[in-house]
Design an enzyme around this catalytic site. Sequence first.
Site, mmCIF file in Angstrom:
data_model
loop_
_atom_site.group_PDB
_atom_site.id
_atom_site.type_symbol
_atom_site.label_atom_id
_atom_site.label_comp_id
_atom_site.label_asym_id
_atom_site.label_seq_id
_atom_site.Cartn_x
_atom_site.Cartn_y
_atom_site.Cartn_z
ATOM 1 N N ASP A 1 0.819 -1.217 0.000
ATOM 2 C CA ASP A 1 0.000 0.000 0.000
ATOM 3 C C ASP A 1 0.853 1.268 0.000
ATOM 4 O OD1 ASP A 1 -2.627 1.181 0.029
ATOM 5 O OD2 ASP A 1 -2.216 1.785 2.095
ATOM 6 N N SER B 1 -6.395 5.865 -1.360
ATOM 7 C CA SER B 1 -6.776 4.531 -1.810
ATOM 8 C C SER B 1 -8.276 4.336 -1.623
ATOM 9 C CB SER B 1 -6.002 3.483 -0.996
ATOM 10 O OG SER B 1 -6.430 2.187 -1.343
ATOM 11 N N GLN C 1 -5.148 -2.225 -6.765
ATOM 12 C CA GLN C 1 -5.518 -1.073 -5.949
ATOM 13 C C GLN C 1 -6.110 0.012 -6.841
ATOM 14 O OE1 GLN C 1 -2.394 0.719 -3.596
ATOM 15 N NE2 GLN C 1 -3.882 1.671 -2.256
#
Length: 138
Positions: free
Chosen positions: A56, A80, A130
């Site tokens: 991430d 995100s 993502q």
Amino acid sequence: MERGFGVRLRYVNNPPRLAAACEAGQQPRSSIWVRAAGEAPTDRALSAALLAYASDMCALDPVLKPHGLWWGDGSATGFSMDHSMWFHAPSRVDEWILVDQLSPALRDSRGLAIADMFTRGGELLCTIAQQGSMRVTR
């Protein structure tokens, strides 16, 4: 180059801060080596959680690369929206893991990044997808 807390990152090519300055129009790809900064956990679930944390930290970098943008210079902001991972094999996060990332799409302020994580020997550890919301701020 290294950055992050608990995870070491080393970019294979120019890190995003340099790529934004000199590589606008380049392919939406990025490759990074990652590993735990300290002693690795022996628990498989904790190792998987550390991989998720590491993924991430930089998953949306290739979305911005072709546009000459980077999070750290104020040229773009974002967050995100969705982050999914599929684990294929157990990992040792105290060894270097290659994260091969690409971005197939950026449209209407939404970008998609897809990545695979590999051991140094080439074994596929996990696949990541993502989606992020991005805004150009300059």
